[in-house]
Design a protein around this motif. Structure first.
Motif, PDB file in Angstrom:
ATOM      1  N   ALA A  86       4.182 -21.891 113.889  1.00 12.04           N
ATOM      2  CA  ALA A  86       2.978 -21.975 113.053  1.00 12.04           C
ATOM      3  C   ALA A  86       1.983 -22.761 113.904  1.00 12.04           C
ATOM      4  O   ALA A  86       2.389 -23.594 114.723  1.00 12.04           O
ATOM      5  CB  ALA A  86       3.278 -22.728 111.756  1.00 12.04           C
ATOM      6  N   PRO A  97      -0.082 -20.026 108.308  1.00 14.74           N
ATOM      7  CA  PRO A  97       1.262 -19.827 107.745  1.00 14.74           C
ATOM      8  C   PRO A  97       2.035 -18.800 108.564  1.00 14.74           C
ATOM      9  O   PRO A  97       1.429 -17.961 109.232  1.00 14.74           O
ATOM     10  CB  PRO A  97       0.982 -19.268 106.350  1.00 14.74           C
ATOM     11  CG  PRO A  97      -0.366 -18.624 106.459  1.00 14.74           C
ATOM     12  CD  PRO A  97      -1.120 -19.350 107.543  1.00 14.74           C
ATOM     13  N   MET A  98       3.351 -18.902 108.571  1.00 13.54           N
ATOM     14  CA  MET A  98       4.161 -17.887 109.248  1.00 13.54           C
ATOM     15  C   MET A  98       4.232 -16.681 108.312  1.00 13.54           C
ATOM     16  O   MET A  98       4.551 -16.825 107.139  1.00 13.54           O
ATOM     17  CB  MET A  98       5.571 -18.431 109.515  1.00 13.54           C
ATOM     18  CG  MET A  98       5.581 -19.490 110.604  1.00 13.54           C
ATOM     19  SD  MET A  98       7.280 -20.041 110.887  1.00 13.54           S
ATOM     20  CE  MET A  98       7.030 -21.093 112.296  1.00 13.54           C
ATOM     21  N   ALA A 100       5.417 -13.621 106.140  1.00  8.63           N
ATOM     22  CA  ALA A 100       6.719 -13.444 105.452  1.00  8.63           C
ATOM     23  C   ALA A 100       7.565 -12.396 106.169  1.00  8.63           C
ATOM     24  O   ALA A 100       8.788 -12.538 106.277  1.00  8.63           O
ATOM     25  CB  ALA A 100       6.460 -13.040 104.006  1.00  8.63           C
ATOM     26  N   HIS A 104      11.261 -16.538 110.615  1.00 13.80           N
ATOM     27  CA  HIS A 104      10.433 -17.739 110.704  1.00 13.80           C
ATOM     28  C   HIS A 104      10.835 -18.613 111.879  1.00 13.80           C
ATOM     29  O   HIS A 104      11.951 -19.097 111.956  1.00 13.80           O
ATOM     30  CB  HIS A 104      10.504 -18.510 109.375  1.00 13.80           C
ATOM     31  CG  HIS A 104       9.930 -17.679 108.261  1.00 13.80           C
ATOM     32  ND1 HIS A 104      10.461 -17.667 106.993  1.00 13.80           N
ATOM     33  CD2 HIS A 104       8.902 -16.780 108.255  1.00 13.80           C
ATOM     34  CE1 HIS A 104       9.757 -16.817 106.238  1.00 13.80           C
ATOM     35  NE2 HIS A 104       8.811 -16.267 106.986  1.00 13.80           N
ATOM     36  N   LYS A 135       9.646 -27.486 113.828  1.00 12.68           N
ATOM     37  CA  LYS A 135       9.448 -27.327 112.382  1.00 12.68           C
ATOM     38  C   LYS A 135      10.511 -28.192 111.699  1.00 12.68           C
ATOM     39  O   LYS A 135      11.677 -28.154 112.088  1.00 12.68           O
ATOM     40  CB  LYS A 135       9.627 -25.851 111.999  1.00 12.68           C
ATOM     41  CG  LYS A 135       9.305 -25.531 110.563  1.00 12.68           C
ATOM     42  CD  LYS A 135       9.396 -24.017 110.297  1.00 12.68           C
ATOM     43  CE  LYS A 135      10.847 -23.550 110.202  1.00 12.68           C
ATOM     44  NZ  LYS A 135      10.907 -22.115 109.803  1.00 12.68           N
ATOM     45  N   GLU A 140      10.870 -23.639 105.356  1.00 11.33           N
ATOM     46  CA  GLU A 140      10.755 -22.224 105.732  1.00 11.33           C
ATOM     47  C   GLU A 140       9.338 -21.940 106.259  1.00 11.33           C
ATOM     48  O   GLU A 140       9.151 -21.518 107.390  1.00 11.33           O
ATOM     49  CB  GLU A 140      11.052 -21.319 104.525  1.00 11.33           C
ATOM     50  CG  GLU A 140      12.436 -20.629 104.565  1.00 11.33           C
ATOM     51  CD  GLU A 140      12.841 -20.137 105.955  1.00 11.33           C
ATOM     52  OE1 GLU A 140      13.674 -20.807 106.608  1.00 11.33           O
ATOM     53  OE2 GLU A 140      12.296 -19.120 106.431  1.00 11.33           O
ATOM     54  N   ILE A 141       8.359 -22.217 105.392  1.00  8.36           N
ATOM     55  CA  ILE A 141       6.966 -21.953 105.776  1.00  8.36           C
ATOM     56  C   ILE A 141       6.243 -23.299 105.873  1.00  8.36           C
ATOM     57  O   ILE A 141       5.944 -23.910 104.842  1.00  8.36           O
ATOM     58  CB  ILE A 141       6.262 -21.061 104.726  1.00  8.36           C
ATOM     59  CG1 ILE A 141       7.067 -19.775 104.494  1.00  8.36           C
ATOM     60  CG2 ILE A 141       4.826 -20.771 105.156  1.00  8.36           C
ATOM     61  CD1 ILE A 141       6.876 -18.708 105.544  1.00  8.36           C
TER      62      ILE A 141
END
Ligand code: AHG
Ligand code: MN
Ligand code: MN
Ligand code: MN
Length: 334
Positions: A86, A97-98, A100, A104, A135, A140-141
Motif C-alpha cells: 500500500a 488501499p490494496m 480486493a 494483499h 504491514k 488485511e487492508i
C-alpha cells in the motif's frame, strides 16, 4: 571487471536471508519506476513536463507537473508488480488501499516522488526518496494509521538522484550502497559498496536565509560555526545548499558534511519543513547505515513515534561528530 547489478545484489541479499523475495521484487519495481522518472525528468521542456500542474497538495504546496507524473509512475509500477505494497506519498492526502481482487501484499511503501521540486525548471538535480515498512500483523487492508511506525521499523530505504548520472542509493539494513544507471541497458550497476561518511566535516548545508527565524540554540550554533572557533574544522569551512535534499544528502554520503533544516518561526505550526515519514526517516536510515547520525536537534530521528502521515520534523544529519555538536547546543538550551 564486471560490476554487480542491482538485481544481482538483491538476489544475494535474499540468498543471505536479509530480504524476502517479495521485498526484492518491491525494490526492483521502485528502481524501474526511478528509471522511468529519470527518463521523464530528462525530457524537460521537450516532454512538456516542466512548470506547475495547477493543483496543490496537502502540504499547501503548488504541485509541479513532475510531482504528479512521478507519483503516478510509482503508483503504476506498484500496481504492475501486483500491489506488493500500500502506498503513501507527499503528493497524496491519504494512503492507497490494496485492491480486493489482489493478494494483499506485506509492505507499506512511502515516497517523495519528486524531491527538490523548486529545482525542476532550472535544470538542477532532483530525486525520488522511498521508505519501506512492513504491514502490521493481522491487518488485511492497511490505512493511514498503519503507516505511523518509527524509522527504526524500516526494512529498506533509498533515493534516486537525477543528476549528471542517475544514481540509486539503497539500504536494506546492512550498509548503504550506490548503483549508477547504465542508460544504454537500463540497468543499475553497483558503483559503491558500503558508503562511509567521515565523522568530522568542514562542509555545511543550511539555508541561511532563515537565520532570523531560528530558535536561540540554532542561532548560537551557527554563530559559533561562522566564527570557525572550535572543532576539527578550524577556520576554513564551506557552505553548500542545493535545495534538493537528495542532492545535498548524496554529497554528504559521498564526502561528508552536515545537512540542517531546523525549526523556524516562519510558521510555528510547522516544526520544520521536511517530512518525517518520507524524507527524514529514509535519509536518516541511509545516513546511519553509512556511519553518520540523524537527529531532530534533540533526539534520534529514527526513534520519533509518528503521529501523522505528513508530519514535519527539524533535521540535522551527516558527519556524526558535527551532528552531535549541533544537537548538544539544542539539548543544553532546554
Ligand atoms: P520537495 O521538493 O519534495 O517538496 O522537497 C523540498 C525540500 C528538500 O528537498 C530541500 O532540502 C528543501 O525543501 C529546500 O527548502 P528551501 O527551498 O526552503 O531551501
Ligand atoms: Mn522532498
Ligand atoms: Mn517532493
Ligand atoms: Mn513538495
Amino acid at each position: 571487471m564486471s560490476r554487480t547489478s542491482l538485481t544481482r545484489f538483491l538476489v544475494e541479499e535474499q540468498q543471505a536471508g536479509r530480504i524476502t523475495a517479495d521485498l526484492r521484487q518491491l525494490i526492483a519495481i521502485v528502481a524501474r519506476a526511478c528509471n522511468l522518472i529519470s527518463i521523464t525528468v530528462g525530457k524537460g521542456a521537450l516532454g512538456g513536463v516542466l512548470g506547475d500542474a495547477g493543483t496543490g497538495n496537502i502540504q499547501g504546496e503548488a504541485q509541479k507537473k513532475l510531482d504528479v507524473i512521478s507519483n503516478d509512475i510509482l503508483l503504476e509500477a506498484n500496481a504492475w508488480g501486483g500491489h506488493l505494497a500500500a502506498c503513501a506519498s507527499e503528493e497524496m492526502d491519504h494512503s492507497t488501499p490494496m485492491p480486493a481482487e489482489y493478494p494483499h501484499g506485506d509492505f507499506l511503501l512511502l515516497f517523495d516522488p519528486l524531491d527538490g521540486s523548486s529545482n525542476i525548471d532550472v535544470n538542477v538535480s532532483v530525486g525520488t526518496i522511498f521508505s519501506v515498512l512492513r504491514k502490521p500483523a493481522g491487518v488485511e487492508i492497511p490505512g493511514d494509521a498503519d503507516f505511523l511506525q518509527p524509522g527504526t521499523a524500516q526494512v529498506a530505504a533509498g533515493y534516486a538522484v537525477y543528476g549528471p548520472q542517475t544514481t540509486l542509493v539503497l539500504t536494506v539494513g546492512h550498509g548503504t550502497h550506490a548503483f549508477t544507471l547504465d542508460r544504454e541497458s537500463g540497468t543499475f550497476l553497483m558503483t559503491q559498496r558500503g558508503m562511509q561518511i567521515p565523522e568530522d566535516t568542514k562542509e555545511f548545508a543550511i539555508n541561511m536565509s532563515n537565520q532570523r527565524h531560528w530558535e536561540p540554540a540554532m542561532q548560537s550554533y551557527v554563530e559559533h560555526l561562522l566564527a570557525g572557533e572550535t572543532g576539527p574544522r578550524g577556520k576554513n569551512f564551506n557552505m553548500r545548499w542545493i535545495a534538493s535534499m537528495v542532492a545535498d544528502v548524496h554529497r554528504i554520503l559521498t564526502r561528508g558534511g552536515i545537512f540542517i533544516y531546523p525549526w523556524d518561526k516562519k510558521d510555528p505550526s510547522k516544526p520544520g519543513k521536511l517530512r518525517l515519514m518520507y524524507e527524514a526517516n529514509p535519509m536518516g536510515f541511509l545516513v546511519e547505515q553509512a556511519g553518520g547520525a540523524a537527529t531532530n536537534g534533540r533526539e534520534r530521528i529514527l526513534e520519533i513515534e509518528p503521529t501523522a502521515l505528513h508530519q514535519r520534523v527539524p533535521v540535522f544529519l551527516g558527519s556524526k561528530n558535527e551532528v552531535a555538536e549541533a544537537t548538544r547546543y539544542h539539548r543544553n538550551a532546554d
